[in-house]
Design a protein around this motif. Structure first.
Motif, PDB file in Angstrom:
ATOM      1  N   VAL A  60     -12.434  13.428  -6.190  1.00  0.00           N
ATOM      2  CA  VAL A  60     -13.367  12.306  -6.073  1.00  0.00           C
ATOM      3  C   VAL A  60     -14.312  12.696  -4.840  1.00  0.00           C
ATOM      4  O   VAL A  60     -15.405  12.398  -5.084  1.00  0.00           O
ATOM      5  CB  VAL A  60     -12.807  11.054  -5.566  1.00  0.00           C
ATOM      6  CG1 VAL A  60     -13.483   9.887  -5.305  1.00  0.00           C
ATOM      7  CG2 VAL A  60     -11.697  10.302  -6.755  1.00  0.00           C
TER       8      VAL A  60
ATOM      9  N   ARG B  51       3.679   0.646   3.139  1.00  0.00           N
ATOM     10  CA  ARG B  51       3.658  -0.578   3.971  1.00  0.00           C
ATOM     11  C   ARG B  51       3.234  -1.783   3.171  1.00  0.00           C
ATOM     12  O   ARG B  51       2.865  -1.890   2.153  1.00  0.00           O
ATOM     13  CB  ARG B  51       2.785  -0.381   5.274  1.00  0.00           C
ATOM     14  CG  ARG B  51       1.413  -0.213   4.703  1.00  0.00           C
ATOM     15  CD  ARG B  51       0.232   0.030   5.855  1.00  0.00           C
ATOM     16  NE  ARG B  51      -0.836   0.724   5.337  1.00  0.00           N
ATOM     17  CZ  ARG B  51      -1.875  -0.231   5.221  1.00  0.00           C
ATOM     18  NH1 ARG B  51      -1.783  -1.526   5.122  1.00  0.00           N
ATOM     19  NH2 ARG B  51      -3.068   0.340   4.604  1.00  0.00           N
TER      20      ARG B  51
ATOM     21  N   VAL C 100     -11.471  12.055   1.252  1.00  0.00           N
ATOM     22  CA  VAL C 100     -11.263  11.005   0.403  1.00  0.00           C
ATOM     23  C   VAL C 100      -9.614  11.122   0.113  1.00  0.00           C
ATOM     24  O   VAL C 100      -9.152  12.469  -0.207  1.00  0.00           O
ATOM     25  CB  VAL C 100     -11.959  11.004  -0.978  1.00  0.00           C
ATOM     26  CG1 VAL C 100     -11.542   9.766  -1.689  1.00  0.00           C
ATOM     27  CG2 VAL C 100     -13.465  10.778  -0.812  1.00  0.00           C
ATOM     28  N   SER C 101      -8.951  10.310   0.245  1.00  0.00           N
ATOM     29  CA  SER C 101      -7.609  10.038   0.086  1.00  0.00           C
ATOM     30  C   SER C 101      -7.450   8.941  -0.769  1.00  0.00           C
ATOM     31  O   SER C 101      -8.004   7.692  -0.762  1.00  0.00           O
ATOM     32  CB  SER C 101      -6.997   9.980   1.473  1.00  0.00           C
ATOM     33  OG  SER C 101      -5.787   9.757   1.064  1.00  0.00           O
ATOM     34  N   ILE C 102      -6.682   9.152  -1.890  1.00  0.00           N
ATOM     35  CA  ILE C 102      -6.374   8.098  -3.053  1.00  0.00           C
ATOM     36  C   ILE C 102      -4.930   7.637  -2.882  1.00  0.00           C
ATOM     37  O   ILE C 102      -3.885   8.166  -2.797  1.00  0.00           O
ATOM     38  CB  ILE C 102      -6.555   8.569  -4.338  1.00  0.00           C
ATOM     39  CG1 ILE C 102      -8.147   9.047  -4.457  1.00  0.00           C
ATOM     40  CG2 ILE C 102      -6.464   7.383  -5.296  1.00  0.00           C
ATOM     41  CD1 ILE C 102      -8.473   9.364  -5.572  1.00  0.00           C
ATOM     42  N   GLY C 103      -4.663   6.355  -2.648  1.00  0.00           N
ATOM     43  CA  GLY C 103      -3.222   5.633  -2.778  1.00  0.00           C
ATOM     44  C   GLY C 103      -3.197   4.579  -3.844  1.00  0.00           C
ATOM     45  O   GLY C 103      -4.117   4.384  -4.533  1.00  0.00           O
ATOM     46  N   LYS C 104      -2.195   3.760  -3.803  1.00  0.00           N
ATOM     47  CA  LYS C 104      -1.850   2.891  -4.779  1.00  0.00           C
ATOM     48  C   LYS C 104      -1.946   1.360  -3.929  1.00  0.00           C
ATOM     49  O   LYS C 104      -1.452   1.418  -2.983  1.00  0.00           O
ATOM     50  CB  LYS C 104      -0.480   2.954  -5.557  1.00  0.00           C
ATOM     51  CG  LYS C 104      -0.768   4.246  -6.590  1.00  0.00           C
ATOM     52  CD  LYS C 104       0.852   4.583  -7.366  1.00  0.00           C
ATOM     53  CE  LYS C 104       1.201   5.320  -6.403  1.00  0.00           C
ATOM     54  NZ  LYS C 104       2.532   5.978  -7.207  1.00  0.00           N
ATOM     55  N   TYR C 105      -1.968   0.453  -4.617  1.00  0.00           N
ATOM     56  CA  TYR C 105      -2.059  -0.936  -4.251  1.00  0.00           C
ATOM     57  C   TYR C 105      -1.510  -1.818  -5.088  1.00  0.00           C
ATOM     58  O   TYR C 105      -1.852  -1.811  -6.278  1.00  0.00           O
ATOM     59  CB  TYR C 105      -3.631  -1.257  -4.007  1.00  0.00           C
ATOM     60  CG  TYR C 105      -3.923  -2.656  -3.382  1.00  0.00           C
ATOM     61  CD1 TYR C 105      -3.384  -3.035  -2.281  1.00  0.00           C
ATOM     62  CD2 TYR C 105      -4.748  -3.752  -4.011  1.00  0.00           C
ATOM     63  CE1 TYR C 105      -3.432  -4.259  -1.680  1.00  0.00           C
ATOM     64  CE2 TYR C 105      -4.975  -4.898  -3.439  1.00  0.00           C
ATOM     65  CZ  TYR C 105      -4.265  -5.136  -2.301  1.00  0.00           C
ATOM     66  OH  TYR C 105      -4.527  -6.398  -1.815  1.00  0.00           O
ATOM     67  N   PHE C 106      -0.223  -2.477  -4.783  1.00  0.00           N
ATOM     68  CA  PHE C 106       0.443  -3.314  -5.648  1.00  0.00           C
ATOM     69  C   PHE C 106       0.260  -4.758  -5.104  1.00  0.00           C
ATOM     70  O   PHE C 106       0.343  -4.849  -3.812  1.00  0.00           O
ATOM     71  CB  PHE C 106       1.839  -2.969  -5.726  1.00  0.00           C
ATOM     72  CG  PHE C 106       2.135  -1.517  -6.298  1.00  0.00           C
ATOM     73  CD1 PHE C 106       2.439  -1.317  -7.630  1.00  0.00           C
ATOM     74  CD2 PHE C 106       2.393  -0.527  -5.280  1.00  0.00           C
ATOM     75  CE1 PHE C 106       2.655  -0.032  -8.018  1.00  0.00           C
ATOM     76  CE2 PHE C 106       2.668   0.748  -5.770  1.00  0.00           C
ATOM     77  CZ  PHE C 106       2.824   1.034  -7.223  1.00  0.00           C
TER      78      PHE C 106
ATOM     79  N   HIS D 172       0.854  -1.273   0.158  1.00  0.00           N
ATOM     80  CA  HIS D 172      -0.042   0.027  -0.084  1.00  0.00           C
ATOM     81  C   HIS D 172       0.944   1.328  -0.139  1.00  0.00           C
ATOM     82  O   HIS D 172       2.012   1.254   0.713  1.00  0.00           O
ATOM     83  CB  HIS D 172      -0.797  -0.111   0.975  1.00  0.00           C
ATOM     84  CG  HIS D 172      -2.075  -0.909   1.362  1.00  0.00           C
ATOM     85  ND1 HIS D 172      -1.718  -2.089   1.752  1.00  0.00           N
ATOM     86  CD2 HIS D 172      -3.262  -0.633   0.858  1.00  0.00           C
ATOM     87  CE1 HIS D 172      -2.844  -2.861   1.650  1.00  0.00           C
ATOM     88  NE2 HIS D 172      -3.892  -2.231   1.173  1.00  0.00           N
TER      89      HIS D 172
END
Lengths: 84, 84
Positions: A22, A76, A37-43, A7
């Motif tokens: 958003v 993390r 709203v907060s936007i993150g990336k997910y790998f 994350h």
């Protein structure tokens, strides 16, 4: 095989124009209770290796080097052993 | 206040050129054990409400309507009660 879930999120004090956009879009769609709203990336990263320590060391470097921008983002991760 | 964590990921059969690009970039940086990378989105949404059922109903609609593209993406979420 080891599966990693990473994350990457913006640090708390960093402006998040995408999140704001958003939030505004949700407001215009009449979702009035949304306050932030907060936007993150997910790998999802799969490793062809069963050496957990080596994978974790690699992942730590990958996060700093490519997957996140450590100046403005936190990261993390969790590792899971996979069967295939 | 209720905090929601939303994960949006591509459905398994959908091409993921962004994930492939990251995998190739990692390979060129000499991370040879990476076999697959898949990229998703991660939303943190705060609600000014303590009505868990209403929030969940809203979130379900928001995911279908704006946060994901249900044709090619899956979504899942968790709700947490927050104090501030």
């Amino acid at each position: 095989m080891i599966h990693a879930k990473v994350h990457v999120t913006l640090k708390p004090d960093v402006m998040d124009p995408q999140g704001l956009a958003v939030k505004n879009a949700l407001e215009s769609l009449d979702y009035k209770t949304v306050s932030r709203v907060s936007i993150g990336k997910y790998f999802l990263v799969d490793f062809d290796s069963s050496d957990r320590e080596a994978v974790e060391a690699d992942l730590e470097k990958m996060c700093k080097q490519l997957l996140s921008n450590p100046v403005i983002e936190n990261y993390r991760y969790q590792l899971e052993d996979g069967t295939q």
